[in-house]
Design an enzyme around this catalytic site. Structure first.
Site, PDB file in Angstrom:
ATOM      1  N   TYR A  27      -2.581 -15.682   2.725  1.00  0.00           N
ATOM      2  CA  TYR A  27      -2.444 -16.495   3.937  1.00  0.00           C
ATOM      3  C   TYR A  27      -2.147 -17.958   3.628  1.00  0.00           C
ATOM      4  O   TYR A  27      -1.641 -18.691   4.475  1.00  0.00           O
ATOM      5  CB  TYR A  27      -3.680 -16.379   4.838  1.00  0.00           C
ATOM      6  CG  TYR A  27      -4.951 -16.917   4.222  1.00  0.00           C
ATOM      7  CD1 TYR A  27      -5.297 -18.262   4.326  1.00  0.00           C
ATOM      8  CD2 TYR A  27      -5.811 -16.070   3.523  1.00  0.00           C
ATOM      9  CE1 TYR A  27      -6.454 -18.751   3.751  1.00  0.00           C
ATOM     10  CE2 TYR A  27      -6.975 -16.548   2.951  1.00  0.00           C
ATOM     11  CZ  TYR A  27      -7.291 -17.887   3.069  1.00  0.00           C
ATOM     12  OH  TYR A  27      -8.440 -18.371   2.495  1.00  0.00           O
ATOM     13  N   ARG A  28      -2.440 -18.408   2.423  1.00  0.00           N
ATOM     14  CA  ARG A  28      -2.145 -19.791   2.049  1.00  0.00           C
ATOM     15  C   ARG A  28      -0.667 -19.937   1.729  1.00  0.00           C
ATOM     16  O   ARG A  28      -0.009 -18.981   1.326  1.00  0.00           O
ATOM     17  CB  ARG A  28      -2.977 -20.208   0.843  1.00  0.00           C
ATOM     18  CG  ARG A  28      -4.423 -20.358   1.173  1.00  0.00           C
ATOM     19  CD  ARG A  28      -5.192 -20.946   0.020  1.00  0.00           C
ATOM     20  NE  ARG A  28      -6.587 -21.104   0.396  1.00  0.00           N
ATOM     21  CZ  ARG A  28      -7.606 -20.872  -0.400  1.00  0.00           C
ATOM     22  NH1 ARG A  28      -7.396 -20.470  -1.637  1.00  0.00           N
ATOM     23  NH2 ARG A  28      -8.837 -21.049   0.023  1.00  0.00           N
TER      24      ARG A  28
END
EC number: 3.1.15.-
Length: 190
Positions: free
Chosen positions: A140-141
């Site tokens: 998700y980063r």
């Protein structure tokens, strides 16, 4: 008490440190109506060395879709040859996602490696909309080079920004973004 940093990764190894560089060319930036036209992908290690350049795919879209691009896209995609390449492409969106997913799975494990690029949050929005299985493979980063560029302009205005060609084709944009981050690494993060 230990001062060693902890990580949320199940295993820290060279494979888990890879970056998935993606660039998309779209018909515009309106997520409600615009679509992906081109996608390229490059995998690097943590030191920004290219592990492998992946597919650079142009997705077929109808003339109706191309006709409804915004003025900027009509001009720039026309000049770069992308519009004509889209007309001539035989690759569907579904085929493109399958090809890209096979490539990224070969080099990364699900949910571990971040998406990297320039203003890559925009690319992520379109990936979530049009290629959700691919998007869900990534962590998700994100590693967004444009954030470093903006901070450098404010905090280190005496350090010149790397020059870019800005050809607005996906693979070239990725290669320029990798070089840009390499430049910031030796000038800003020294």
């Amino acid at each position: 008490m230990s001062t060693t940093p902890t990580y949320n990764h199940p295993v820290i190894n060279e494979r888990s440190k890879r970056m998935v560089w993606v660039d998309l060319e779209m018909t515009g930036l309106d997520i409600s109506k615009d679509v992906i036209l081109e996608m390229a992908i490059v995998i690097t290690d943590a030191e920004l060395n290219v592990i492998e350049k992946g597919p650079n795919l142009v997705i077929h879209r109808s003339d109706e879709v191309l006709k409804n691009m915004n003025d900027w896209c009509i001009e720039h995609h026309g000049k770069s040859g992308l519009t004509e390449d889209v007309r001539n492409s035989k690759i569907s969106l579904e085929e493109a996602e399958k090809i890209m997913l096979e490539f990224v799975r070969k080099h990364t494990d699900k949910g571990i490696c971040p998406l990297a690029g320039n203003t890559v949050h925009e690319d992520r929005r379109f990936l979530l909309k049009e290629m959700p299985t691919f998007a869900e493979h990534l962590h998700y980063r994100i590693i967004d080079v444009s954030t470093i560029k903006e901070l450098s302009r404010r905090w280190y205005p005496y350090i010149p920004s790397p020059k870019k060609v800005c050809g607005h084709r996906a693979l070239q944009d990725i290669e320029e973004s990798i070089e840009e981050l390499k430049s910031y690494r030796v000038t800003v993060f020294k």
